[in-house]
Design a protein around this motif. Structure first.
Motif, PDB file in Angstrom:
ATOM      1  N   SER B 143       0.813  -1.217   0.000  1.00 56.80           N
ATOM      2  CA  SER B 143       0.000   0.000   0.000  1.00 56.80           C
ATOM      3  C   SER B 143       0.847   1.266   0.000  1.00 56.80           C
ATOM      4  CB  SER B 143      -0.916   0.031   1.228  1.00 56.80           C
ATOM      5  OG  SER B 143      -1.625  -1.169   1.350  1.00 56.80           O
ATOM      6  N   VAL B 144       2.125   1.152   0.387  1.00 56.34           N
ATOM      7  CA  VAL B 144       2.944   2.348   0.605  1.00 56.34           C
ATOM      8  C   VAL B 144       2.942   3.329  -0.574  1.00 56.34           C
ATOM      9  CG1 VAL B 144       5.325   3.150   0.904  1.00 56.34           C
ATOM     10  CG2 VAL B 144       4.363   1.485   2.482  1.00 56.34           C
ATOM     11  N   PRO B 145       3.241   2.903  -1.822  1.00 61.32           N
ATOM     12  CA  PRO B 145       3.266   3.907  -2.904  1.00 61.32           C
ATOM     13  C   PRO B 145       1.955   4.648  -3.065  1.00 61.32           C
ATOM     14  CG  PRO B 145       3.371   1.658  -3.774  1.00 61.32           C
ATOM     15  CD  PRO B 145       3.598   1.565  -2.318  1.00 61.32           C
ATOM     16  N   LYS B 146       0.818   3.914  -2.963  1.00 58.55           N
ATOM     17  CA  LYS B 146      -0.496   4.558  -3.107  1.00 58.55           C
ATOM     18  C   LYS B 146      -0.747   5.524  -1.958  1.00 58.55           C
ATOM     19  CE  LYS B 146      -2.457   0.632  -5.541  1.00 58.55           C
ATOM     20  NZ  LYS B 146      -3.277  -0.560  -5.351  1.00 58.55           N
ATOM     21  N   ILE B 147      -0.382   5.110  -0.738  1.00 65.53           N
ATOM     22  CA  ILE B 147      -0.588   5.969   0.436  1.00 65.53           C
ATOM     23  C   ILE B 147       0.242   7.243   0.294  1.00 65.53           C
ATOM     24  CG2 ILE B 147      -0.174   6.153   2.929  1.00 65.53           C
ATOM     25  CD1 ILE B 147      -2.300   4.275   2.871  1.00 65.53           C
ATOM     26  N   LEU B 148       1.453   7.121  -0.259  1.00 66.58           N
ATOM     27  CA  LEU B 148       2.304   8.297  -0.425  1.00 66.58           C
ATOM     28  C   LEU B 148       1.652   9.307  -1.358  1.00 66.58           C
ATOM     29  CD1 LEU B 148       5.965   6.981  -0.502  1.00 66.58           C
ATOM     30  CD2 LEU B 148       4.753   8.212   1.290  1.00 66.58           C
ATOM     31  N   ILE B 149       1.110   8.821  -2.491  1.00 68.77           N
ATOM     32  CA  ILE B 149       0.411   9.713  -3.423  1.00 68.77           C
ATOM     33  C   ILE B 149      -0.745  10.386  -2.700  1.00 68.77           C
ATOM     34  CG2 ILE B 149      -1.069   9.759  -5.475  1.00 68.77           C
ATOM     35  CD1 ILE B 149       0.687   7.530  -6.608  1.00 68.77           C
ATOM     36  N   PHE B 150      -1.454   9.604  -1.876  1.00 70.61           N
ATOM     37  CA  PHE B 150      -2.584  10.139  -1.129  1.00 70.61           C
ATOM     38  C   PHE B 150      -2.131  11.231  -0.156  1.00 70.61           C
ATOM     39  CE2 PHE B 150      -4.589   9.776   3.035  1.00 70.61           C
ATOM     40  CZ  PHE B 150      -5.795  10.358   2.740  1.00 70.61           C
ATOM     41  N   ILE B 151      -1.062  10.966   0.628  1.00 81.67           N
ATOM     42  CA  ILE B 151      -0.591  11.957   1.602  1.00 81.67           C
ATOM     43  C   ILE B 151      -0.122  13.213   0.875  1.00 81.67           C
ATOM     44  CG2 ILE B 151       1.325  12.445   3.198  1.00 81.67           C
ATOM     45  CD1 ILE B 151       0.885   9.739   4.442  1.00 81.67           C
ATOM     46  N   TYR B 152       0.516  13.018  -0.295  1.00 81.57           N
ATOM     47  CA  TYR B 152       0.945  14.141  -1.114  1.00 81.57           C
ATOM     48  C   TYR B 152      -0.262  15.016  -1.481  1.00 81.57           C
ATOM     49  CZ  TYR B 152       2.560  16.590  -5.267  1.00 81.57           C
ATOM     50  OH  TYR B 152       2.842  17.546  -6.188  1.00 81.57           O
ATOM     51  N   ILE B 218     -12.236  12.016   2.020  1.00 77.74           N
ATOM     52  CA  ILE B 218     -10.963  11.422   1.602  1.00 77.74           C
ATOM     53  C   ILE B 218     -10.370  10.478   2.638  1.00 77.74           C
ATOM     54  CG2 ILE B 218     -10.354  13.240  -0.026  1.00 77.74           C
ATOM     55  CD1 ILE B 218      -8.537  14.463   1.976  1.00 77.74           C
ATOM     56  N   ILE B 219     -10.956  10.433   3.855  1.00 78.20           N
ATOM     57  CA  ILE B 219     -10.477   9.449   4.823  1.00 78.20           C
ATOM     58  C   ILE B 219     -10.732   8.059   4.257  1.00 78.20           C
ATOM     59  CG2 ILE B 219     -12.544   8.947   6.219  1.00 78.20           C
ATOM     60  CD1 ILE B 219     -10.791   9.306   8.670  1.00 78.20           C
ATOM     61  N   ALA B 220     -11.684   8.003   3.320  1.00 75.25           N
ATOM     62  CA  ALA B 220     -12.027   6.721   2.713  1.00 75.25           C
ATOM     63  C   ALA B 220     -10.902   6.190   1.844  1.00 75.25           C
ATOM     64  CB  ALA B 220     -13.298   6.875   1.874  1.00 75.25           C
ATOM     65  N   VAL B 221     -10.038   7.087   1.345  1.00 74.21           N
ATOM     66  CA  VAL B 221      -9.041   6.663   0.367  1.00 74.21           C
ATOM     67  C   VAL B 221      -7.969   5.754   0.959  1.00 74.21           C
ATOM     68  CG1 VAL B 221      -7.426   7.421  -1.389  1.00 74.21           C
ATOM     69  CG2 VAL B 221      -9.540   8.677  -1.028  1.00 74.21           C
ATOM     70  N   PRO B 222      -7.253   6.178   2.053  1.00 69.29           N
ATOM     71  CA  PRO B 222      -6.252   5.241   2.576  1.00 69.29           C
ATOM     72  C   PRO B 222      -6.890   3.940   3.040  1.00 69.29           C
ATOM     73  CG  PRO B 222      -6.621   7.032   4.118  1.00 69.29           C
ATOM     74  CD  PRO B 222      -7.323   7.404   2.845  1.00 69.29           C
ATOM     75  N   THR B 223      -8.099   4.054   3.613  1.00 69.14           N
ATOM     76  CA  THR B 223      -8.815   2.858   4.054  1.00 69.14           C
ATOM     77  C   THR B 223      -9.074   1.938   2.871  1.00 69.14           C
ATOM     78  OG1 THR B 223      -9.886   4.269   5.671  1.00 69.14           O
ATOM     79  CG2 THR B 223     -10.817   2.101   5.343  1.00 69.14           C
TER      80      THR B 223
ATOM     81  N   SER C 134      -2.717   6.053 -11.220  1.00 69.78           N
ATOM     82  CA  SER C 134      -3.822   6.008 -12.176  1.00 69.78           C
ATOM     83  C   SER C 134      -4.906   5.027 -11.732  1.00 69.78           C
ATOM     84  CB  SER C 134      -3.302   5.654 -13.561  1.00 69.78           C
ATOM     85  OG  SER C 134      -2.989   4.299 -13.607  1.00 69.78           O
ATOM     86  N   ARG C 135      -4.479   3.901 -11.114  1.00 70.13           N
ATOM     87  CA  ARG C 135      -5.434   2.916 -10.617  1.00 70.13           C
ATOM     88  C   ARG C 135      -6.328   3.534  -9.536  1.00 70.13           C
ATOM     89  NH1 ARG C 135      -5.001  -2.951 -10.699  1.00 70.13           N
ATOM     90  NH2 ARG C 135      -4.229  -3.247 -12.789  1.00 70.13           N
ATOM     91  N   VAL C 136      -5.676   4.236  -8.587  1.00 67.73           N
ATOM     92  CA  VAL C 136      -6.415   4.913  -7.539  1.00 67.73           C
ATOM     93  C   VAL C 136      -7.349   5.950  -8.162  1.00 67.73           C
ATOM     94  CG1 VAL C 136      -6.190   6.475  -5.563  1.00 67.73           C
ATOM     95  CG2 VAL C 136      -4.647   4.527  -5.784  1.00 67.73           C
ATOM     96  N   ALA C 137      -6.838   6.667  -9.175  1.00 64.57           N
ATOM     97  CA  ALA C 137      -7.625   7.714  -9.822  1.00 64.57           C
ATOM     98  C   ALA C 137      -8.881   7.136 -10.465  1.00 64.57           C
ATOM     99  CB  ALA C 137      -6.783   8.449 -10.860  1.00 64.57           C
ATOM    100  N   ILE C 225     -17.805   2.734  -0.206  1.00 66.12           N
ATOM    101  CA  ILE C 225     -17.909   3.006  -1.640  1.00 66.12           C
ATOM    102  C   ILE C 225     -16.541   2.934  -2.300  1.00 66.12           C
ATOM    103  CG2 ILE C 225     -18.434   4.806  -3.329  1.00 66.12           C
ATOM    104  CD1 ILE C 225     -20.622   5.780  -1.307  1.00 66.12           C
ATOM    105  N   VAL C 226     -15.574   3.685  -1.747  1.00 65.99           N
ATOM    106  CA  VAL C 226     -14.241   3.732  -2.359  1.00 65.99           C
ATOM    107  C   VAL C 226     -13.578   2.360  -2.306  1.00 65.99           C
ATOM    108  CG1 VAL C 226     -11.949   4.740  -2.207  1.00 65.99           C
ATOM    109  CG2 VAL C 226     -13.943   6.173  -1.846  1.00 65.99           C
TER     110      VAL C 226
END
Lengths: 280, 280, 280, 280
Positions: B143-152, B218-223, C134-137, C225-226
């Motif tokens: 999950s780390v790369p995705k979480i980093l994009i999210f925190i960014y 957006i709290i939903a995103v990392p979850t 892009s996947r997250v997007a 949902i997400v």
């Protein structure tokens, strides 16, 4: 059937009509006794209805006393009940009023009466049998070891964060000791954020920012764990039973039992076999 | 086996009985030393038990000194240990008391002693081997790369929100600078909400409302990211291939192929077949 | 290739070496200009380094001016750029310093300079190309309609809750108007909880309790949902291409194309076909 | 068709053009009336535009009156409407202004006017028909029993935690009664954290820490429940059966069976085949 056996059936079991009536009546008395404890703690109400509360308290105490005595004499091995979790809770939530007759201390009395709260766990016994509840319970039980590792990590992060904040902010900004720093770190990590203590120096606020983003990120972990367990629990639905070995957890597409190799489809009475399938 | 090799086995490895005993003893000493640092920061306790704390501090420092010396002499290339992460942490968490004998400054001393907190990471070494922990760890690492994009993204939103609030509310309502505005925005987006700074003008409250709804969304995103990874980790199928029909999606517990009924375990060269299995 | 075309390639495209260098340089200048805006808002720093900030401001403004002019002259239809989102942002984040030469108002100047924040969106262009992003997007884009319905429901609940609290608590406890009540309701529903306004009457606290439990329950909705979208996105992995019609989203177990009925397995060069499969 | 039937079609149904126009017009009037209630509660605005608000209030009241009368006379059994949920809401949100002509009490008037908020539920009628909304709605409806058990558990934990904090912290630190303790426990468990009441003794802070970690852990439960339901809803497969081989797990967009290559659409009696499809 002796009268002791009859009493046992009513008090300990729930499959007769009398047993069910007793269980529901007990539940109502427990709830009333709880509401009494709660309302009695509100000064305005307590002063106004003092005599009513004392009267009700006596009624409930006598009911609990009779129930306790019946439980002790109707069971074969009285020890098993007396020293069980519920036995101790029942005893402790019955005696406070009797003690108050001897000693006139109200503070300790309240603390003891509050133990009645533990009686609510009896209510879970009723919930346990409902379908939805048990599925959630299974998923939760499976999540426990993972959640423990997670909480352990949170505690370590709080230790480190609390110590850093104690050094950075210091006693003059409310971080009077490391334990208080840890308390603040957990308040922040869990996103509760009371605001009773908060960073004031720019460096402290910067570190707080990182802790908050961290907390925001790791809240995903327990959620992910429980959700993954629940999804698993939901998708476990085919329970086609093998006619040969009794294995009952086959895939939907399985044609042979993965346990004994028996041809599942060869069975004549397929319906009987499939009768064990879930309906959800 | 020389005594150096024996010491090495006890200190660095954990597969002998002596090694395990040493690891657990070290862990206890680390925890005691941590509790000492924490309690010493509470003024009331610190004043009361000052002499006890000093004595314990010396015991722990001597233990850590002996451990450090043994680690250095029992390893072949001492440099590898001394300049490793744990080598530096071990050194820094041992010396403070010696330094305090020369210089009498207590503030800096504490900061150094707090470095002992880093020793807790040794504990993770023990956790790493447990099954549940490793599965969670794999999902988190993915999950780390995705979480980093999210925190960014969260940081950029906080930048914009913080600047807007600085312009709208201004210094007279607590938003004294853009960094403070950003601090407030992160406090709000992560739903921590200390309340030390909060919008007062109607426009500021309206913008805060939008930021809160955004943060809630957006709290939903990392979850979502972590959950999706964990679900994937859970569903990662066993890919044992059937020698007879080539079916490759068997359960972990399967002994017969569910597609053709072939006995999977009868195969002579089981290793070859299992080579396709995941390692997790 | 004319010099205009060369400039176009460097500024607008990113597939040549010069183009990449330009993009990275532009990004650094944007970040520096942002840090400048942020630091300049902190009074202590602003007073100390005032002349340095003014000088840097001029350097950045001249850089942005040149970039803007080059963008306008190197594109065929200048209008397309000038009136696009980035064209307007670029223009607005360049002019403030020139305006300040004519008019001596610093407040409005800052607000305009803050528009540079919008330039950060250019950074997303770089992120867009990374796989994980892009996947997250995609998952987020699919979630948008559902999230909107959810936010709409939250807003309605906040309306009702805010009005009730305004009636119950009234202006004397901080709920001075219905909009403030709604602000409080959103602060509470999203679990931010600043504490600047909070219920004081027992009835208000009871209603607040229900609102909090509601907020705690509905936080699950955007997350659900997400997560569901991301799980879907993750499980969409087989992209075996049909040799006949080009359909590329078959099931793992498919033997015939579900779009044209072509036998996928009959193809001689299966490897070529499967080369399009994802690796994850 | 009598004029009553025509009116009925316009007011109660939405499948004619006039009916749709009426629905949208009604919605706008409801929203305007809501904004009026909200703005009127802000003192500054209320004082400034008082006469405008009174005029608009009369326009809306007359519109609602006409609508109410038409609804009553155009339906066959007037009782069915008058005593339905919407009938009562419509009546209560129309009368306040008429009552204020007789009695000059503004406080109670406002409370009645606030009932108009309930009219917003009509808006949900429009949302119900959208695809995304209905899918989310189905998942939510399935989650309700599980969420209820969860909220029940949270309430019990809050009861116990609130009582413990009342005993530990006592009235001098803000925990003036058990209900207030329960209020604090819910504020903390749901991670709202107003900070109006917070633990001050070290023991109280330690217990608060455990409650927060517990709250942080159990927030995962409703999320897990809803997510699992939504994932299920998403994965609910199309069960169109192939006429040739009997395969029943096709995609929605499939035109050929992926198992045998048979043209699914060629079948004469398509309806029969599709009868197995889910209805969601």
């Amino acid at each position: 059937m002796s009268w002791k056996e009859k009493v046992h059936e009513v008090i300990y079991e729930a499959d007769t009509k009398a047993g069910k009536v007793f269980d529901v009546a007990l539940l109502i008395v427990i709830l009333v006794s709880l509401i009494l404890v709660v309302l009695d703690s509100v000064e305005q109400i307590s002063l106004k209805y003092h005599s009513l509360f004392v009267a009700l308290e006596w009624v409930i105490t006598i009911f609990f006393t009779i129930e306790y005595i019946l439980r002790v004499i109707s069971i074969k091995k009285a020890k098993n009940y007396i020293f069980s979790f519920y036995g101790i809770v029942d005893f402790l939530s019955t005696v406070p009023l009797y003690i108050s007759l001897v000693f006139a201390g109200s503070g300790a009395l309240l603390s003891l009466r509050a133990l009645r709260l533990l009686r609510v766990f009896r209510v879970f016994k009723l919930v346990r049998y409902s379908g939805a509840g048990s599925r959630v319970a299974v998923a939760l039980r499976n999540s426990v070891p993972k959640i423990l590792i997670f909480i352990y990590s949170v505690v370590i992060i709080s230790f480190i964060a609390g110590t850093i904040m104690y050094i950075v902010e210091g006693p003059e900004h409310g971080f009077t000791s490391i334990p208080r720093g840890i308390y603040w770190a957990i308040v922040t990590l869990t996103t509760v954020g009371f605001g009773d203590i908060h960073p004031i120096t720019p460096l402290g606020q910067f570190i707080a920012t990182i802790i908050m983003l961290l907390g925001y990120g790791i809240i995903a972990v327990p959620t992910g764990i429980v959700t993954a367990e629940m999804t698993k629990e939901n998708s476990r639905k085919n329970t086609q039973v093998c006619y040969n070995c009794g294995e009952d957890d086959h895939r939907d597409s399985a044609e042979f039992c993965h346990n004994c190799g028996y041809d599942i489809n060869s069975t004549k009475d397929k319906k009987m076999m499939k009768s064990a399938e879930n309906e959800d």
